[in-house]
Design a protein around this motif. Structure first.
Motif, PDB file in Angstrom:
ATOM      1  N   GLN A   5       0.843  -1.184   0.000  1.00 28.35           N
ATOM      2  CA  GLN A   5       0.000   0.000   0.000  1.00 28.35           C
ATOM      3  C   GLN A   5       0.887   1.245   0.000  1.00 28.35           C
ATOM      4  OE1 GLN A   5      -3.241  -0.190  -0.412  1.00 28.35           O
ATOM      5  NE2 GLN A   5      -3.254  -2.435  -0.247  1.00 28.35           N
ATOM      6  N   VAL A   6       0.519   2.219  -0.796  1.00 25.11           N
ATOM      7  CA  VAL A   6       1.301   3.452  -0.929  1.00 25.11           C
ATOM      8  C   VAL A   6       0.432   4.626  -0.496  1.00 25.11           C
ATOM      9  CG1 VAL A   6       2.565   4.957  -2.515  1.00 25.11           C
ATOM     10  CG2 VAL A   6       2.638   2.473  -2.820  1.00 25.11           C
ATOM     11  N   LYS A   7       0.986   5.475   0.347  1.00 21.88           N
ATOM     12  CA  LYS A   7       0.279   6.676   0.791  1.00 21.88           C
ATOM     13  C   LYS A   7       0.773   7.861  -0.034  1.00 21.88           C
ATOM     14  CE  LYS A   7      -0.431   5.047   5.527  1.00 21.88           C
ATOM     15  NZ  LYS A   7      -0.208   5.343   6.972  1.00 21.88           N
ATOM     16  N   VAL A  69       1.227  -1.052  -5.042  1.00 20.44           N
ATOM     17  CA  VAL A  69       2.106  -1.747  -5.985  1.00 20.44           C
ATOM     18  C   VAL A  69       1.983  -3.240  -5.730  1.00 20.44           C
ATOM     19  CG1 VAL A  69       4.481  -2.098  -6.754  1.00 20.44           C
ATOM     20  CG2 VAL A  69       3.719   0.192  -6.102  1.00 20.44           C
ATOM     21  N   GLU A  70       1.722  -3.998  -6.786  1.00 23.70           N
ATOM     22  CA  GLU A  70       1.584  -5.440  -6.687  1.00 23.70           C
ATOM     23  C   GLU A  70       2.758  -6.115  -7.387  1.00 23.70           C
ATOM     24  OE1 GLU A  70      -3.319  -5.276  -6.985  1.00 23.70           O
ATOM     25  OE2 GLU A  70      -2.107  -6.097  -8.627  1.00 23.70           O
ATOM     26  N   THR A  71       3.399  -7.060  -6.712  1.00 24.17           N
ATOM     27  CA  THR A  71       4.504  -7.805  -7.321  1.00 24.17           C
ATOM     28  C   THR A  71       4.134  -9.280  -7.405  1.00 24.17           C
ATOM     29  OG1 THR A  71       5.639  -8.212  -5.216  1.00 24.17           O
ATOM     30  CG2 THR A  71       6.167  -6.173  -6.368  1.00 24.17           C
ATOM     31  N   GLU A  85       6.570  -9.615 -12.342  1.00 22.99           N
ATOM     32  CA  GLU A  85       5.813  -8.446 -12.782  1.00 22.99           C
ATOM     33  C   GLU A  85       5.633  -7.490 -11.610  1.00 22.99           C
ATOM     34  OE1 GLU A  85       3.013 -10.240 -16.383  1.00 22.99           O
ATOM     35  OE2 GLU A  85       2.133  -9.808 -14.414  1.00 22.99           O
ATOM     36  N   ILE A  86       5.754  -6.212 -11.894  1.00 18.98           N
ATOM     37  CA  ILE A  86       5.505  -5.154 -10.916  1.00 18.98           C
ATOM     38  C   ILE A  86       4.380  -4.295 -11.484  1.00 18.98           C
ATOM     39  CG2 ILE A  86       6.462  -3.162  -9.714  1.00 18.98           C
ATOM     40  CD1 ILE A  86       9.220  -4.458  -9.975  1.00 18.98           C
ATOM     41  N   ASN A  87       3.225  -4.365 -10.858  1.00 19.04           N
ATOM     42  CA  ASN A  87       2.040  -3.672 -11.349  1.00 19.04           C
ATOM     43  C   ASN A  87       1.766  -2.459 -10.458  1.00 19.04           C
ATOM     44  OD1 ASN A  87      -0.252  -3.025 -12.772  1.00 19.04           O
ATOM     45  ND2 ASN A  87      -1.529  -4.588 -11.822  1.00 19.04           N
ATOM     46  N   ILE A  88       1.844  -1.264 -11.037  1.00 18.53           N
ATOM     47  CA  ILE A  88       1.606  -0.015 -10.317  1.00 18.53           C
ATOM     48  C   ILE A  88       0.138   0.380 -10.507  1.00 18.53           C
ATOM     49  CG2 ILE A  88       2.246   2.415 -10.132  1.00 18.53           C
ATOM     50  CD1 ILE A  88       4.978   1.635 -11.297  1.00 18.53           C
ATOM     51  N   ILE A  89      -0.590   0.499  -9.410  1.00 24.77           N
ATOM     52  CA  ILE A  89      -2.015   0.833  -9.463  1.00 24.77           C
ATOM     53  C   ILE A  89      -2.200   2.303  -9.096  1.00 24.77           C
ATOM     54  CG2 ILE A  89      -4.317   0.236  -8.658  1.00 24.77           C
ATOM     55  CD1 ILE A  89      -2.875  -1.994 -10.180  1.00 24.77           C
ATOM     56  N   ARG A  90      -2.847   3.038  -9.967  1.00 27.63           N
ATOM     57  CA  ARG A  90      -3.093   4.458  -9.734  1.00 27.63           C
ATOM     58  C   ARG A  90      -4.467   4.703  -9.124  1.00 27.63           C
ATOM     59  NH1 ARG A  90      -2.528   6.976 -15.527  1.00 27.63           N
ATOM     60  NH2 ARG A  90      -3.902   5.192 -15.899  1.00 27.63           N
ATOM     61  N   GLN A  91      -4.617   5.888  -8.586  1.00 26.50           N
ATOM     62  CA  GLN A  91      -5.932   6.305  -8.104  1.00 26.50           C
ATOM     63  C   GLN A  91      -6.901   6.422  -9.287  1.00 26.50           C
ATOM     64  OE1 GLN A  91      -5.824   9.889  -5.754  1.00 26.50           O
ATOM     65  NE2 GLN A  91      -3.862   9.374  -4.830  1.00 26.50           N
ATOM     66  N   ARG A  92      -8.110   5.993  -9.096  1.00 25.06           N
ATOM     67  CA  ARG A  92      -9.117   6.154 -10.132  1.00 25.06           C
ATOM     68  C   ARG A  92      -9.636   7.590 -10.116  1.00 25.06           C
ATOM     69  NH1 ARG A  92      -8.561   2.894 -13.841  1.00 25.06           N
ATOM     70  NH2 ARG A  92     -10.708   3.260 -14.505  1.00 25.06           N
ATOM     71  N   VAL A  93      -9.828   8.139 -11.281  1.00 28.22           N
ATOM     72  CA  VAL A  93     -10.338   9.510 -11.371  1.00 28.22           C
ATOM     73  C   VAL A  93     -11.856   9.454 -11.555  1.00 28.22           C
ATOM     74  CG1 VAL A  93      -8.194  10.417 -12.284  1.00 28.22           C
ATOM     75  CG2 VAL A  93      -9.920   9.569 -13.864  1.00 28.22           C
ATOM     76  N   LYS A  94     -12.542  10.444 -10.999  1.00 27.17           N
ATOM     77  CA  LYS A  94     -14.000  10.492 -11.079  1.00 27.17           C
ATOM     78  C   LYS A  94     -14.491  11.521 -12.093  1.00 27.17           C
ATOM     79  CE  LYS A  94     -14.575   8.997  -6.288  1.00 27.17           C
ATOM     80  NZ  LYS A  94     -15.150   9.317  -4.948  1.00 27.17           N
ATOM     81  N   ARG A  95     -13.574  12.346 -12.576  1.00 32.96           N
ATOM     82  CA  ARG A  95     -13.941  13.339 -13.579  1.00 32.96           C
ATOM     83  C   ARG A  95     -12.726  13.619 -14.465  1.00 32.96           C
ATOM     84  NH1 ARG A  95     -13.344  15.892  -8.657  1.00 32.96           N
ATOM     85  NH2 ARG A  95     -11.782  17.553  -8.563  1.00 32.96           N
TER      86      ARG A  95
END
Length: 260
Positions: A5-7, A69-71, A85-95
């Motif tokens: 988890q990334v803050k 980040v998922e490894t 694999e290193i999968n970087i997950i971004r914040q979802r945008v609402k607009r």
């Protein structure tokens, strides 16, 4: 699979994704910009939201956009040589969200051999689509002088000035149809333009000027469809097109005024 988890608030607005990866205990960086999962011998494939990312996209991704980040260690080495694999997950945008960034750099040492860097990144995000445009231009100048002597007499002096222009650009469109179905279309351009000018100087003879140009260019198109059939399991279909072009241009020699 290991999830970190990334803050976002822990990183400055200027920090990039590479800084986030360097701080994670289960990820190693054997060389700058290249990452692997701890314990592996080969590099890991980098993904952003499940889509394979380029080095330029990784360099331009803001750390504050990342939420986790998922490894994952792959069972057996694939055809590309990756072990994880290193999968970087971004914040979802609402607009609708738009971001632009430009960077300029200069190299002035030594003064007669200047260089520079121009980089630009434009990103447009919506809840169902990403549009990304990256570009980079790197010019460098090199001056070379050499002399040929025979019997204590200089018979030839050569002056060369080389200009190397490196450039690359990427355009990507990601479409998120459902949480489990996504597609990605990408166009990439890589190239180098080499200009060489100079002259041969001989005693009691007219100077001879010369010039030469070499152009190398690679274009690539990618189309990817990804369907997550279950958690952490997905099917991918990929189509690629390549085009390579090279050209050498030597216009011939021209004579200048005689030297006394």
């Amino acid at each position: 699979m290991v999830v970190y988890q990334v803050k976002p608030e822990q990183h400055s607005p200027f920090a990039k994704a590479e800084k986030v990866l360097r701080r994670l205990p289960g990820i190693e960086e054997p060389e700058r910009g290249v990452f692997r999962i701890a314990g592996n011998q080969q590099n890991a494939r980098i993904l952003i939201d499940g889509v394979e990312a380029t080095q330029m996209e990784l360099e331009n991704l803001d750390a504050q956009e990342i939420v986790r980040v998922e490894t994952k260690v792959l069972s057996g080495r694939n055809t590309e040589g990756y072990e994880g694999e290193i999968n970087i997950i971004r914040q979802r945008v609402k607009r609708l969200q738009f971001k632009g960034e430009s960077r300029l750099g200069a190299l002035l040492h030594p003064p007669k051999d200047p260089g520079g860097l121009v980089r630009q990144n434009l990103t447009l995000r919506t809840p169902w689509m990403d549009l990304v445009a990256n570009g980079r231009y790197i010019p460098n100048v090199q001056s070379i002088e050499s002399e040929t002597w025979r019997g204590g007499t200089r018979i030839l002096r050569t002056e060369r000035r080389n200009l190397l222009e490196q450039f690359d650009a990427q355009r990507r469109a990601n479409f998120f149809f459902t949480p489990r179905l996504k597609t990605s279309l990408m166009y990439s351009l890589f190239g180098a333009n080499r200009h060489q000018t100079g002259r041969w100087i001989r005693p009691s003879m007219a100077d001879e000027k010369f010039r030469q140009r070499n152009l190398d260019r690679l274009q690539r198109g990618d189309a990817i469809a990804i369907w997550e059939v279950a958690d952490h399991h997905s099917l991918e279909a990929q189509f690629q097109v390549f085009e390579y072009h090279t050209r050498n241009y030597i216009p011939g020699y021209t004579s200048a005024a005689s030297r006394s």
